[in-house]
Design a protein around this motif. Sequence first.
Motif, short mmCIF file in Angstrom:
data_model
loop_
_atom_site.label_atom_id
_atom_site.label_comp_id
_atom_site.label_asym_id
_atom_site.label_seq_id
_atom_site.Cartn_x
_atom_site.Cartn_y
_atom_site.Cartn_z
N VAL A 43 100.48 52.19 -32.04
CA VAL A 43 101.86 52.64 -32.25
C VAL A 43 102.27 53.57 -31.11
N VAL A 44 103.44 53.32 -30.55
CA VAL A 44 103.96 54.14 -29.45
C VAL A 44 104.56 55.42 -30.03
N ASP A 45 103.99 56.57 -29.66
CA ASP A 45 104.53 57.86 -30.11
C ASP A 45 104.80 58.79 -28.94
N GLY A 46 104.82 58.23 -27.75
CA GLY A 46 105.10 58.95 -26.51
C GLY A 46 104.98 57.94 -25.39
N PRO A 47 105.31 58.30 -24.16
CA PRO A 47 105.23 57.35 -23.05
C PRO A 47 103.81 56.81 -22.87
N PRO A 48 103.60 55.49 -23.04
CA PRO A 48 102.26 54.92 -22.91
C PRO A 48 101.82 54.87 -21.45
N ARG A 49 100.54 54.97 -21.21
CA ARG A 49 100.00 54.95 -19.86
C ARG A 49 100.10 53.57 -19.24
N ASN A 50 100.15 52.52 -20.07
CA ASN A 50 100.18 51.16 -19.53
C ASN A 50 101.59 50.56 -19.54
N MET A 51 102.59 51.42 -19.42
CA MET A 51 103.98 50.98 -19.39
C MET A 51 104.72 51.76 -18.30
N ALA A 52 105.61 51.06 -17.59
CA ALA A 52 106.42 51.70 -16.56
C ALA A 52 107.88 51.32 -16.77
N LEU A 53 108.78 52.20 -16.31
CA LEU A 53 110.21 52.02 -16.52
C LEU A 53 110.95 52.18 -15.20
N VAL A 54 111.82 51.20 -14.90
CA VAL A 54 112.67 51.26 -13.71
C VAL A 54 114.11 51.41 -14.17
#
Length: 276
Positions: free
Chosen positions: A78-89
């Motif tokens: 469950v995502v409860d903060g910015p995941p380490r294996n995700m990036a956002l542009v």
Amino acid sequence: MSAEATTNEVLLSVRGVQKIYSTPTGGVEAVRNLTFDLRKGEFACLVGPSGSGKTTLLKCISGLLAPTSGEVVLDGKVVDGPPRNMALVFQEYGRSLYPWLRVADNVEMPLKVARVPREERKRRVAEALEAVGLAHVPTSYPWQLSGGMQQRVAIARAIAYQPEVLLMDEPFAAVDAQTRADLEDLVRSVWATLGLTILFVTHDIDESVYLGERVIVLSSSPTVILEDLTVDLPEHRDQLETRSDARFVELRHHVYEQIQKAKTYTGDTEAVRTVA
């Protein structure tokens, strides 16, 4: 589907996500009961009318904003903060780059924060800049580059982080039409080469059909999914040939019709329709 996407494994699940903002006059429901999955290596686009909650949804998925109800699950967690294996542009690439840092240093910054060893950082930065066609400008400053090149730096920074999931929030909205076309082809090339899972938010109907394997159509706020459309175009796409293809024109027309319906949608529950 990208070369790495060889299974039907679900990587990202959005389950009944609702977001209500508190205001002095009461709660404002921006997103209502959104549910969909993304498979590993899939490229999906989100489209909807202006103010339809696309960015709110992306912030919930990325862990930057907590949903009021529902949950986002990434790789079983469950995502409860910015995941380490995700990036956002983001769309506003100018604000996301540090003008006092050179291109290579901008790309390297998240790796430093993640405490990636120095030699590994240098290798990743070089590979990312090569992937986006900027290997020749590592020592330039962002302000010395065109808008399109600055957005390439932002993309390079995201892929150097080696995420499993790449979220893109209208990343090409601020560039000219020719640069936009070049960046669209760049992102599809990076996706196919690296096997990323991409969720791409756009208000441009043509762009959504050209880029994605799926187009998820959102209603006006409070947002629900009106349709989840399979884009059955060839994997190899070309700005001239693909956009003049009869099937592309048909899909674009269909998505446009759904967007017009989305503007006046008044339903109370999610009514997703999947079209193959």
